[in-house]
Design a protein around this motif. Structure first.
Motif, short mmCIF file in Angstrom:
data_model
loop_
_atom_site.label_atom_id
_atom_site.label_comp_id
_atom_site.label_asym_id
_atom_site.label_seq_id
_atom_site.Cartn_x
_atom_site.Cartn_y
_atom_site.Cartn_z
N MET A 88 -7.10 4.83 -4.63
CA MET A 88 -6.05 5.78 -5.01
C MET A 88 -6.22 6.24 -6.46
N LYS A 143 -6.57 10.04 -7.62
CA LYS A 143 -5.69 10.57 -8.66
C LYS A 143 -6.52 11.18 -9.79
N ALA A 179 1.15 4.36 -4.68
CA ALA A 179 1.22 5.69 -5.32
C ALA A 179 2.37 5.73 -6.32
N ASP A 180 3.51 5.19 -5.92
CA ASP A 180 4.65 5.17 -6.85
C ASP A 180 4.33 4.30 -8.06
N LYS A 233 5.24 8.57 4.18
CA LYS A 233 4.44 7.34 4.25
C LYS A 233 3.38 7.44 5.35
N ASN A 236 2.16 6.24 -10.30
CA ASN A 236 2.88 7.37 -10.91
C ASN A 236 4.09 6.90 -11.71
N ILE A 270 1.47 14.18 -4.67
CA ILE A 270 1.38 12.75 -5.02
C ILE A 270 0.34 12.51 -6.12
N PHE A 271 -0.84 13.07 -5.96
CA PHE A 271 -1.93 12.69 -6.86
C PHE A 271 -2.09 13.63 -8.05
N THR A 272 -1.67 14.87 -7.91
CA THR A 272 -1.83 15.80 -9.04
C THR A 272 -0.51 15.95 -9.79
N GLN A 309 0.83 -1.22 0.00
CA GLN A 309 0.00 0.00 0.00
C GLN A 309 0.86 1.26 0.00
N HIS A 310 2.06 1.16 0.58
CA HIS A 310 2.98 2.30 0.50
C HIS A 310 3.61 2.43 -0.90
N ARG A 326 10.47 8.01 -21.73
CA ARG A 326 9.06 7.64 -21.92
C ARG A 326 8.94 6.51 -22.94
N GLN A 367 1.84 13.97 -9.49
CA GLN A 367 2.24 12.59 -9.74
C GLN A 367 3.71 12.34 -9.40
N MET A 368 4.08 12.84 -8.24
CA MET A 368 5.44 12.60 -7.76
C MET A 368 5.46 11.28 -6.99
N THR A 369 6.65 10.66 -6.96
CA THR A 369 6.80 9.48 -6.12
C THR A 369 6.94 9.93 -4.67
N TYR A 370 6.84 8.98 -3.74
CA TYR A 370 7.03 9.33 -2.33
C TYR A 370 8.43 9.93 -2.12
N GLY A 375 6.63 5.22 -10.87
CA GLY A 375 7.89 5.53 -10.20
C GLY A 375 8.61 4.31 -9.65
N LYS A 394 -5.19 9.08 3.79
CA LYS A 394 -6.13 8.14 3.14
C LYS A 394 -7.23 7.74 4.12
#
Lengths: 103, 158
Positions: free
Chosen positions: A44, A48, A12-13, B141, A16, B119-121, A8-9, A96, B123-126, A18, B148
């Motif tokens: 998520m 997003k 997001a990556d 984290k 994205n 993060i969501f707009t 879950q951590h 890309r 779109q960066m990684t943590y 990442g 959330k």
């Protein structure tokens, strides 16, 4: 082996783009077997999408005027910057392309 | 121009970030222009130690801080309800859900909303958000987990 908290951590990556190939594989493998984490991923994605939606309407005049403070004189002085921009753009395009070929 | 071409991919992120922080389109536009100038002037010093996006967000943050400092000096207090200015139209399939999420995000603290944006707009990684915000990865984290949970609770309440 990653547990739900680890995954879950990483979500997001993952969303994205990442993560490296190994990270992507860990997430995909875990999601295929875990309903709870699939729910988390869906949540998520909703976040997003909603956040991205909020960004789509930037008035044209704002984009056009964004570079207003950079004077013509300054542009002349810093002409070599153009080459740096081209290089950064090229690197981005190559990355890309590579990402689309791999994933 | 090569610079405009390069920045066209990031302009909406920088403007959206400024708007989300200051809540006023005119101020966000000023910050965008100042950020573009700073990026232009600093591009030669970008060393690639962080991602280009992280570097851009770092410059935007500094310009936003300058804005708050100047506003404080002149007693023009910034608006904090930034998301009010973010449009929710534009052909989304589930408009009501987007509005629900927008409202839920609005109830987060300013720090939390900033992280949600990155993060969501953006779109960066943590890791990128950690560098941009100058906070440890573990804090990103734990903060995201808390965010959330809060958002889910808000959305469940309707």
């Amino acid at each position: 082996m990653c547990n739900c908290s680890d995954i879950q951590h990483m979500l997001a990556d993952y969303l994205n783009c990442g993560l490296d190939q190994r990270g992507n594989a860990q997430v995909v493998l875990h999601l295929s077997a875990c309903k709870e984490c699939r729910g988390e991923a869906a949540f998520m994605i909703r976040l997003k999408n909603a956040q991205a939606q909020a960004l789509e309407s930037i008035p044209d005049h704002i984009s056009k005027n964004a570079f207003e403070l950079i004077s013509a004189a300054e542009r002349q002085e810093r002409l070599p910057i153009a080459a740096a921009c081209d290089a950064l753009e090229l690197v981005g395009s190559v990355l890309r392309l590579a990402a689309s070929a791999v994933f | 121009m090569a610079f405009e071409r390069l920045m066209s991919r990031y302009i909406h992120i920088i403007y959206g970030y400024a708007l989300a922080r200051v809540g006023n389109p005119q101020d966000a536009q000023d910050i965008l222009q100042e950020t573009m100038l700073a990026i232009w002037r600093g591009l030669g010093s970008f060393e690639g130690k962080s991602s280009f996006k992280t570097w851009l967000i770092g410059i935007s943050r500094r310009k936003i801080s300058d804005h708050f400092r100047n506003a404080y000096k002149t007693d023009q207090l910034p608006l904090s309800d930034a998301e009010d200015n973010l449009s929710a139209d534009g052909g989304m399939d589930s408009l009501s859900e987007a509005i629900d999420i927008k409202n839920a995000v609005k109830k987060l603290s300013e720090n939390e909303r900033e992280l949600v944006f990155l993060i969501f707009t953006a779109q960066m990684t943590y890791a990128e958000a950690s560098k941009a915000l100058e906070i440890p990865l573990g804090t990103v984290k734990s903060r995201m987990s808390a965010i959330k949970t809060k958002l889910k609770t808000q959305l469940e309440k309707g």
